[in-house]
Design an enzyme around this catalytic site. Structure first.
Site, PDB file in Angstrom:
ATOM      1  N   ARG A   1       0.838  -1.193   0.000  1.00  0.00           N
ATOM      2  CA  ARG A   1       0.000   0.000   0.000  1.00  0.00           C
ATOM      3  C   ARG A   1       0.882   1.257   0.000  1.00  0.00           C
ATOM      4  O   ARG A   1       2.089   1.184   0.224  1.00  0.00           O
ATOM      5  CB  ARG A   1      -0.912   0.006   1.225  1.00  0.00           C
ATOM      6  CG  ARG A   1      -2.013  -1.031   1.187  1.00  0.00           C
ATOM      7  CD  ARG A   1      -2.783  -1.123   2.499  1.00  0.00           C
ATOM      8  NE  ARG A   1      -1.981  -1.708   3.568  1.00  0.00           N
ATOM      9  CZ  ARG A   1      -2.403  -1.882   4.813  1.00  0.00           C
ATOM     10  NH1 ARG A   1      -3.622  -1.485   5.158  1.00  0.00           N
ATOM     11  NH2 ARG A   1      -1.621  -2.433   5.727  1.00  0.00           N
TER      12      ARG A   1
ATOM     13  N   LYS B   1       1.719   1.949   7.310  1.00  0.00           N
ATOM     14  CA  LYS B   1       2.079   1.151   8.480  1.00  0.00           C
ATOM     15  C   LYS B   1       3.047   1.898   9.383  1.00  0.00           C
ATOM     16  O   LYS B   1       3.708   2.855   8.974  1.00  0.00           O
ATOM     17  CB  LYS B   1       2.699  -0.184   8.053  1.00  0.00           C
ATOM     18  CG  LYS B   1       1.705  -1.138   7.409  1.00  0.00           C
ATOM     19  CD  LYS B   1       0.509  -1.458   8.299  1.00  0.00           C
ATOM     20  CE  LYS B   1       0.860  -2.322   9.486  1.00  0.00           C
ATOM     21  NZ  LYS B   1      -0.315  -2.605  10.345  1.00  0.00           N
TER      22      LYS B   1
ATOM     23  N   TYR C   1      -0.884   4.385  10.675  1.00  0.00           N
ATOM     24  CA  TYR C   1      -1.253   3.407  11.699  1.00  0.00           C
ATOM     25  C   TYR C   1      -0.041   3.164  12.592  1.00  0.00           C
ATOM     26  O   TYR C   1       1.067   2.971  12.097  1.00  0.00           O
ATOM     27  CB  TYR C   1      -1.669   2.075  11.065  1.00  0.00           C
ATOM     28  CG  TYR C   1      -2.990   2.105  10.349  1.00  0.00           C
ATOM     29  CD1 TYR C   1      -4.179   2.330  11.038  1.00  0.00           C
ATOM     30  CD2 TYR C   1      -3.067   1.876   8.976  1.00  0.00           C
ATOM     31  CE1 TYR C   1      -5.398   2.350  10.378  1.00  0.00           C
ATOM     32  CE2 TYR C   1      -4.278   1.892   8.305  1.00  0.00           C
ATOM     33  CZ  TYR C   1      -5.447   2.130   9.010  1.00  0.00           C
ATOM     34  OH  TYR C   1      -6.651   2.144   8.355  1.00  0.00           O
TER      35      TYR C   1
ATOM     36  N   HIS D   1      -0.594   1.451  16.227  1.00  0.00           N
ATOM     37  CA  HIS D   1      -0.904   0.311  17.100  1.00  0.00           C
ATOM     38  C   HIS D   1       0.151   0.172  18.196  1.00  0.00           C
ATOM     39  O   HIS D   1       0.741  -0.891  18.405  1.00  0.00           O
ATOM     40  CB  HIS D   1      -1.013  -0.980  16.281  1.00  0.00           C
ATOM     41  CG  HIS D   1      -2.114  -0.951  15.259  1.00  0.00           C
ATOM     42  ND1 HIS D   1      -3.441  -0.961  15.605  1.00  0.00           N
ATOM     43  CD2 HIS D   1      -2.066  -0.896  13.896  1.00  0.00           C
ATOM     44  CE1 HIS D   1      -4.184  -0.931  14.502  1.00  0.00           C
ATOM     45  NE2 HIS D   1      -3.374  -0.874  13.462  1.00  0.00           N
TER      46      HIS D   1
ATOM     47  N   GLU E   1      -5.605   4.787  13.805  1.00  0.00           N
ATOM     48  CA  GLU E   1      -6.553   3.882  14.479  1.00  0.00           C
ATOM     49  C   GLU E   1      -7.238   4.498  15.686  1.00  0.00           C
ATOM     50  O   GLU E   1      -8.222   3.933  16.189  1.00  0.00           O
ATOM     51  CB  GLU E   1      -5.859   2.576  14.888  1.00  0.00           C
ATOM     52  CG  GLU E   1      -4.870   2.686  16.040  1.00  0.00           C
ATOM     53  CD  GLU E   1      -3.462   3.068  15.611  1.00  0.00           C
ATOM     54  OE1 GLU E   1      -2.558   3.003  16.458  1.00  0.00           O
ATOM     55  OE2 GLU E   1      -3.266   3.444  14.423  1.00  0.00           O
TER      56      GLU E   1
ATOM     57  N   ASP F   1     -20.699 -11.588  20.585  1.00  0.00           N
ATOM     58  CA  ASP F   1     -20.379 -10.231  21.038  1.00  0.00           C
ATOM     59  C   ASP F   1     -20.975 -10.058  22.432  1.00  0.00           C
ATOM     60  O   ASP F   1     -21.856 -10.832  22.845  1.00  0.00           O
ATOM     61  CB  ASP F   1     -20.947  -9.187  20.065  1.00  0.00           C
ATOM     62  CG  ASP F   1     -20.218  -7.852  20.146  1.00  0.00           C
ATOM     63  OD1 ASP F   1     -19.445  -7.539  19.226  1.00  0.00           O
ATOM     64  OD2 ASP F   1     -20.408  -7.126  21.140  1.00  0.00           O
TER      65      ASP F   1
ATOM     66  N   VAL G   1      -7.540 -11.276  13.291  1.00  0.00           N
ATOM     67  CA  VAL G   1      -7.453  -9.956  12.653  1.00  0.00           C
ATOM     68  C   VAL G   1      -6.980  -8.907  13.652  1.00  0.00           C
ATOM     69  O   VAL G   1      -6.461  -7.860  13.280  1.00  0.00           O
ATOM     70  CB  VAL G   1      -8.814  -9.562  12.039  1.00  0.00           C
ATOM     71  CG1 VAL G   1      -8.708  -8.231  11.292  1.00  0.00           C
ATOM     72  CG2 VAL G   1      -9.302 -10.651  11.077  1.00  0.00           C
TER      73      VAL G   1
ATOM     74  N   VAL H   1      -4.472  -9.081  15.568  1.00  0.00           N
ATOM     75  CA  VAL H   1      -3.082  -9.320  15.954  1.00  0.00           C
ATOM     76  C   VAL H   1      -2.259  -8.032  16.034  1.00  0.00           C
ATOM     77  O   VAL H   1      -1.324  -7.928  16.834  1.00  0.00           O
ATOM     78  CB  VAL H   1      -2.416 -10.355  15.010  1.00  0.00           C
ATOM     79  CG1 VAL H   1      -2.222  -9.781  13.604  1.00  0.00           C
ATOM     80  CG2 VAL H   1      -1.107 -10.866  15.584  1.00  0.00           C
ATOM     81  N   ASP H   2      -2.591  -7.017  15.222  1.00  0.00           N
ATOM     82  CA  ASP H   2      -1.817  -5.775  15.289  1.00  0.00           C
ATOM     83  C   ASP H   2      -2.158  -4.956  16.529  1.00  0.00           C
ATOM     84  O   ASP H   2      -1.527  -3.937  16.804  1.00  0.00           O
ATOM     85  CB  ASP H   2      -1.949  -4.937  14.012  1.00  0.00           C
ATOM     86  CG  ASP H   2      -3.378  -4.665  13.612  1.00  0.00           C
ATOM     87  OD1 ASP H   2      -4.289  -4.973  14.404  1.00  0.00           O
ATOM     88  OD2 ASP H   2      -3.599  -4.149  12.503  1.00  0.00           O
TER      89      ASP H   2
ATOM     90  N   ALA I   1      -0.233  -9.347  10.195  1.00  0.00           N
ATOM     91  CA  ALA I   1      -0.573  -8.067  10.832  1.00  0.00           C
ATOM     92  C   ALA I   1      -0.971  -6.980   9.841  1.00  0.00           C
ATOM     93  O   ALA I   1      -1.457  -5.930  10.253  1.00  0.00           O
ATOM     94  CB  ALA I   1       0.604  -7.593  11.684  1.00  0.00           C
TER      95      ALA I   1
END
Length: 375
Positions: free
Chosen positions: A15, A75, A94, A96, A118, A198, A267, A269-270, A299
Site C-alpha cells: 500500500r 504502516k 497506523y 498500534h 486507528e 459479542d 485480525v 493481531v496488530d 498483521a
C-alpha cells in the site's frame, strides 16, 4: 507544508499513503509533496502519475524523511526507519502502539508527533480511518481461512460451503463490529454456518435482523466460547478496544479442545491479538501450527490487496491530511476533536491512555503538550 510519502518497507506491504489524486488535492492548497521513487508501484501508481499530479520524486527513503515536515504512510515505522525520524516531525499513519513496546519507546525517544489513524475517533465513537481497512481485513478473513482449511495447507480438509449432502463448515466470529460483520457476511455468502459472538446485546439484535439465516448470534462469554470452539472449523478473531491491547478470548489451554486442522485467523493481531497463541506473521510466511491448530496472524492483511486497500484508505485519510497541512497539527487538533483523539505520542510524552496503560508509562494531557508545542 512539506509532506513526504515514503515507500512502505514492512514485509510485503504494497500500500501507499497517498495517491496521485491526493497529491493533486494538496498541490491545490499550495503544499509541497515529496514521494519516494516507486512508492506507489505496488498499488498500481507509477512515478510519472505522481509527477503529473505535482509531486517531486526523491530517490531514497532518507531523502523523504529529511525533507518532510509531515510524513504520511500506511504502516508504523519499523526499526530501519527509527533513526530517520526527526524531532517534532509529524507522522500520520497506523501505529498500534499498544502491541509494540519497542515502537512506543522509539517514538518517545525521537520526540516525534505521532498521530495514529486507528485512534482518530468521531463523536459517535466510530473510527473513520480504521473502518476501511477493517472492512478489507474482515472480508479477507474467511477467504484466507477457507484457503488454509485445505489439507495440503494443514487444515481440516473441509470446504467452507460444503456441497449437497455434506454439511458446510462452522465459522465462529468473535466480535460483531466492522471486522466481524464483514467476515460473517462473506463466510455466509460462501455457504458456511456462521456464529457471531459479542457482548453487546443491541449489536447482536441488529446482526440478527440484517444477516441471512445461516448466521446466528450468541452472547460472548468464556463458557460459550469454550463450547463453540470444540466444533468450529474456522475462528475469526475480530475484537477491538481502540488504542489498547485486545483481550485474550482464546487461551493456550483451549487449543487442546479444538479439532486438528482448525484454522484461527486473528485480525486483532496488530493490537496484540485476541488469541493468546497468536504472534504477528507476514504474507511471506503467514501461518504456524500449535497443538495441530493452524494460526494465520498476518498483521497487515489488507497489504495483500493493495489497489483496493490504498484507494479505500486514502478516501478516508485525505480530508484529514489536508486539514493538518493547511492548519498545522496543533491548530488542526484544537479545531477538530477527531484528530485530537488521534494524538498518541507528542514530543516524547504519551498522551493516549491506552498506550500509557499498555506499557505502564506516565500519561500527559493532550492540552499540556499542545500548549508546550505552541509556546
Amino acid at each position: 507544508m512539506v509532506i513526504g510519502v515514503p515507500k512502505e518497507i514492512k514485509n510485503n506491504e504494497n500500500r501507499v499513503g497517498l495517491t496521485p489524486a491526493g497529491v493533486a488535492e494538496l498541490r491545490k492548497h499550495n503544499h509541497t509533496v515529496y514521494v519516494q521513487a516507486t512508492a506507489g508501484q505496488g498499488s498500481g501508481f507509477q512515478d510519472a502519475e505522481y509527477e503529473e499530479a505535482g509531486a517531486v520524486i526523491l530517490p531514497t527513503i532518507a531523502d523523504v524523511y529529511n525533507q518532510a515536515e509531515m510524513i504520511v504512510k500506511v504502516k508504523e515505522p519499523i526499526r530501519e526507519e527509527y533513526s530517520l525520524i526527526k524531532e517534532g516531525q509529524l507522522l500520520f499513519t497506523y501505529f498500534h502502539f499498544a502491541s509494540s513496546e519497542d515502537l512506543t519507546h522509539a517514538m518517545i525517544e525521537r520526540k516525534a508527533t505521532c498521530l495514529a489513524y486507528e485512534t482518530v475517533e468521531r463523536a459517535d465513537r466510530s473510527l473513520p480511518l480504521l473502518i476501511p481497512m477493517s472492512e478489507v481485513a474482515g472480508r479477507m478473513a474467511p477467504q484466507e481461512g477457507a484457503k488454509y482449511l485445505e489439507k495440503p495447507l494443514k487444515g481440516r480438509g473441509i470446504l467452507l460451503g460444503g456441497v449437497p449432502g455434506v454439511k458446510p463448515a462452522h465459522v465462529l466470529v468473535l466480535g460483531g463490529g466492522i471486522v466481524g460483520t464483514q467476515a460473517a457476511k462473506v463466510a455466509a455468502g460462501l455457504g458456511a454456518q456462521v456464529t457471531v459472538m459479542d457482548i453487546n446485546l443491541n449489536r447482536l439484535r441488529e446482526l440478527d435482523d440484517i444477516m441471512p439465516k445461516n448466521v446466528v448470534t450468541q452472547y460472548s462469554n468464556e463458557y460459550n466460547i469454550r463450547e463453540a470452539i470444540k466444533t468450529a472449523d474456522l475462528v475469526v478473531g475480530a475484537v477491538l478496544i481502540p488504542g489498547a491491547k485486545a483481550p485474550h478470548l482464546i487461551t493456550r489451554d483451549m487449543l487442546k479442545t479444538m479439532r486438528p486442522g482448525t484454522v484461527l485467523v486473528d485480525v486483532a493481531v496488530d493490537q496484540g491479538g485476541c488469541i493468546e497463541t497468536c504472534k504477528p506473521t507476514t504474507h511471506e510466511d503467514p501461518t504456524f501450527i500449535i497443538d495441530d491448530v493452524v494460526h494465520y496472524c498476518v498483521a497487515n492483511m489488507p497489504g495483500a490487496v493493495p489497489y483496493t486497500s490504498t484507494l479505500a484508505l486514502t478516501n478516508a485519510t485525505l480530508p484529514y491530511v489536508v486539514k493538518l497541512a493547511n492548519l498545522g497539527w496543533q491548530e488542526a487538533c484544537r479545531k477538530n476533536d477527531d484528530l485530537r483523539l488521534g494524538l498518541n505520542v507528542v514530543n516524547g510524552e504519551v498522551v493516549y491512555k491506552g498506550v500509557a496503560e499498555a506499557w505502564n508509562l506516565p500519561l500527559v494531557s493532550v492540552e499540556s503538550v499542545m500548549e508546550a508545542a505552541h509556546a
